[in-house]
Design an enzyme around this catalytic site. Sequence first.
Site, PDB file in Angstrom:
ATOM      1  CE  LYS A 281      -4.010  -1.734  -0.312  1.00 48.81           C
ATOM      2  NZ  LYS A 281      -4.791  -1.579  -1.546  1.00 48.81           N
TER       3      LYS A 281
ATOM      4  CE  LYS B 168      -4.552  -9.161  -4.379  1.00 54.65           C
ATOM      5  NZ  LYS B 168      -5.978  -8.951  -4.502  1.00 54.65           N
TER       6      LYS B 168
ATOM      7  CE  LYS C 295     -13.099  -5.711  -4.367  1.00 56.19           C
ATOM      8  NZ  LYS C 295     -12.593  -5.392  -3.044  1.00 56.19           N
TER       9      LYS C 295
HETATM   10  P1  ATP Z   1      -8.262  -4.430  -3.308  1.00 52.32           P
HETATM   11  O1  ATP Z   1      -7.528  -4.376  -4.626  1.00 52.32           O
HETATM   12  O2  ATP Z   1      -9.050  -3.206  -2.978  1.00 52.32           O
HETATM   13  O3  ATP Z   1      -7.403  -4.946  -2.185  1.00 52.32           O
HETATM   14  P2  ATP Z   1      -9.251  -7.037  -3.810  1.00 52.32           P
HETATM   15  O4  ATP Z   1      -9.730  -7.239  -5.186  1.00 52.32           O
HETATM   16  O5  ATP Z   1      -7.911  -7.560  -3.432  1.00 52.32           O
HETATM   17  O6  ATP Z   1      -9.397  -5.501  -3.522  1.00 52.32           O
HETATM   18  P3  ATP Z   1     -10.290  -7.675  -1.210  1.00 52.32           P
HETATM   19  O7  ATP Z   1     -11.521  -7.035  -0.696  1.00 52.32           O
HETATM   20  O8  ATP Z   1      -8.962  -7.202  -0.735  1.00 52.32           O
HETATM   21  O9  ATP Z   1     -10.331  -7.623  -2.811  1.00 52.32           O
HETATM   22  O10 ATP Z   1     -10.367  -9.238  -0.972  1.00 52.32           O
HETATM   23  C1  ATP Z   1     -11.597  -9.926  -0.787  1.00 52.32           C
HETATM   24  C2  ATP Z   1     -11.370 -11.415  -0.836  1.00 52.32           C
HETATM   25  O11 ATP Z   1     -11.052 -11.817  -2.173  1.00 52.32           O
HETATM   26  C3  ATP Z   1     -10.202 -11.903   0.033  1.00 52.32           C
HETATM   27  O12 ATP Z   1     -10.561 -13.126   0.615  1.00 52.32           O
HETATM   28  C4  ATP Z   1      -9.083 -12.105  -0.946  1.00 52.32           C
HETATM   29  O13 ATP Z   1      -8.162 -13.080  -0.523  1.00 52.32           O
HETATM   30  C5  ATP Z   1      -9.854 -12.561  -2.173  1.00 52.32           C
HETATM   31  N1  ATP Z   1      -9.116 -12.235  -3.397  1.00 52.32           N
HETATM   32  C6  ATP Z   1      -8.886 -11.002  -3.893  1.00 52.32           C
HETATM   33  N2  ATP Z   1      -8.186 -11.083  -5.039  1.00 52.32           N
HETATM   34  C7  ATP Z   1      -7.948 -12.415  -5.251  1.00 52.32           C
HETATM   35  C8  ATP Z   1      -7.277 -13.157  -6.267  1.00 52.32           C
HETATM   36  N3  ATP Z   1      -6.723 -12.542  -7.301  1.00 52.32           N
HETATM   37  N4  ATP Z   1      -7.229 -14.504  -6.155  1.00 52.32           N
HETATM   38  C9  ATP Z   1      -7.811 -15.132  -5.112  1.00 52.32           C
HETATM   39  N5  ATP Z   1      -8.470 -14.487  -4.122  1.00 52.32           N
HETATM   40  C10 ATP Z   1      -8.539 -13.150  -4.186  1.00 52.32           C
HETATM   41 MG    MG Z   2      -7.008  -6.906  -1.511  1.00 54.98          MG
END
Ligand code: ATP
Ligand code: MG
Length: 331
Positions: free
Chosen positions: A111, A194, A197
């Site tokens: 971050k 990965k 969002k």
């Molecule tokens: P941000 O980018 O804002 O961190 P994010 O897409 O990573 O958002 P989160 O809200 O941080 O989403 O994560 C929500 C859930 O989705 C968590 O359990 C996280 O482990 C899972 N997750 C997020 N991205 C992945 C991914 N690429 N593969 C597997 N699990 C994921």
């Molecule tokens: Mg995340």
Amino acid sequence: MEIVVSGIRPTGNLHLGNYFGALKNFISMQNEHDCYFFIADYHSLTTHPTPQDLHGNVKQVLVEYLAAGLDPEKATLYIQSDVPETAELYLFLNMNAYIGELERCTSFKDKIRQQPQNVNAGLLTYPTLMAADIIIHKATKVPVGKDQEQHLEMTRQFANRFNRLYNVDYFPEPQAYNFGKSLVRIPGLLGSGKMGKSEGEGNAIFLADEPAAIRKKVMRAVTDSGPTTPNQEKPEPIQNLFQLMSVVSSKDTVDHFNDLYNNCQIRYGDMKKQLAEDMIHFTTPFRERIKELLNDEAYISKVARMGKEKARASAAKTIKEVREIIGFKSF
Ligand code: ATP
Ligand code: MG
């Protein structure tokens, strides 16, 4: 029966990574266990959303949970900020969380790179808020993606530290959970990293994406100039395409393109076209239900009210007991 807790931040629409890393497990666990699934809107404040964006995103994610198959009659589906007891437990946990361990956290370091202009204390204490979310219901299992492994380890640390400090056996040790062999990490389309969002434009396929948007993003996915020797090892962007294909396409399709790759006959354009169509096929039922549900304001508020009531009852019981353990007593 396990107590299951997990959440997703309302920082944008849900993507295939959220689905395969978390939501898919939520849906299967709700039938057998005591489940609490929430929308982590306190957590999303670390990026300073406007009030309109915050509210809109919470609604969108709630609808996407429902569209994906979460059943508010089976699981407790709630919005994190509807349960302020979580914030109180977060305060208690912060008193026994150390700056050094929080600074060493990989997600904090990420971050700092992503938003160097806004390195706030909420980012630093993200793991204590996440621990509070989980242990407020005395969870034993936490369905999350691989990126959350370290946070889960810290949650156990904070829970155990509380137990030791007050010489109690109060909080259980929550374990990360996935139905498959290991925790899942769905790759993004931009070649490395990965799906996420906040991982950059075009990196994620959202459940609510229109077919044209999916085709456009997949066709732009990073590839290379192709293999030159048979059975060559796949570089990361190509490995990623195959991994994405393995979650939305049939085994025959994956095998077909794998054979072409191994014979150096693969045309990435063809593979991407197939991948896009299979992603569209997979996401279309979600997209259609999302559209329907978004108009059903009465149902959305009923679901949110039900979840709030159930989640608060569980959280209030924990906070009452925690206050007694700490030594807060009324006169
Ligand atoms: P941000 O980018 O804002 O961190 P994010 O897409 O990573 O958002 P989160 O809200 O941080 O989403 O994560 C929500 C859930 O989705 C968590 O359990 C996280 O482990 C899972 N997750 C997020 N991205 C992945 C991914 N690429 N593969 C597997 N699990 C994921
Ligand atoms: Mg995340």
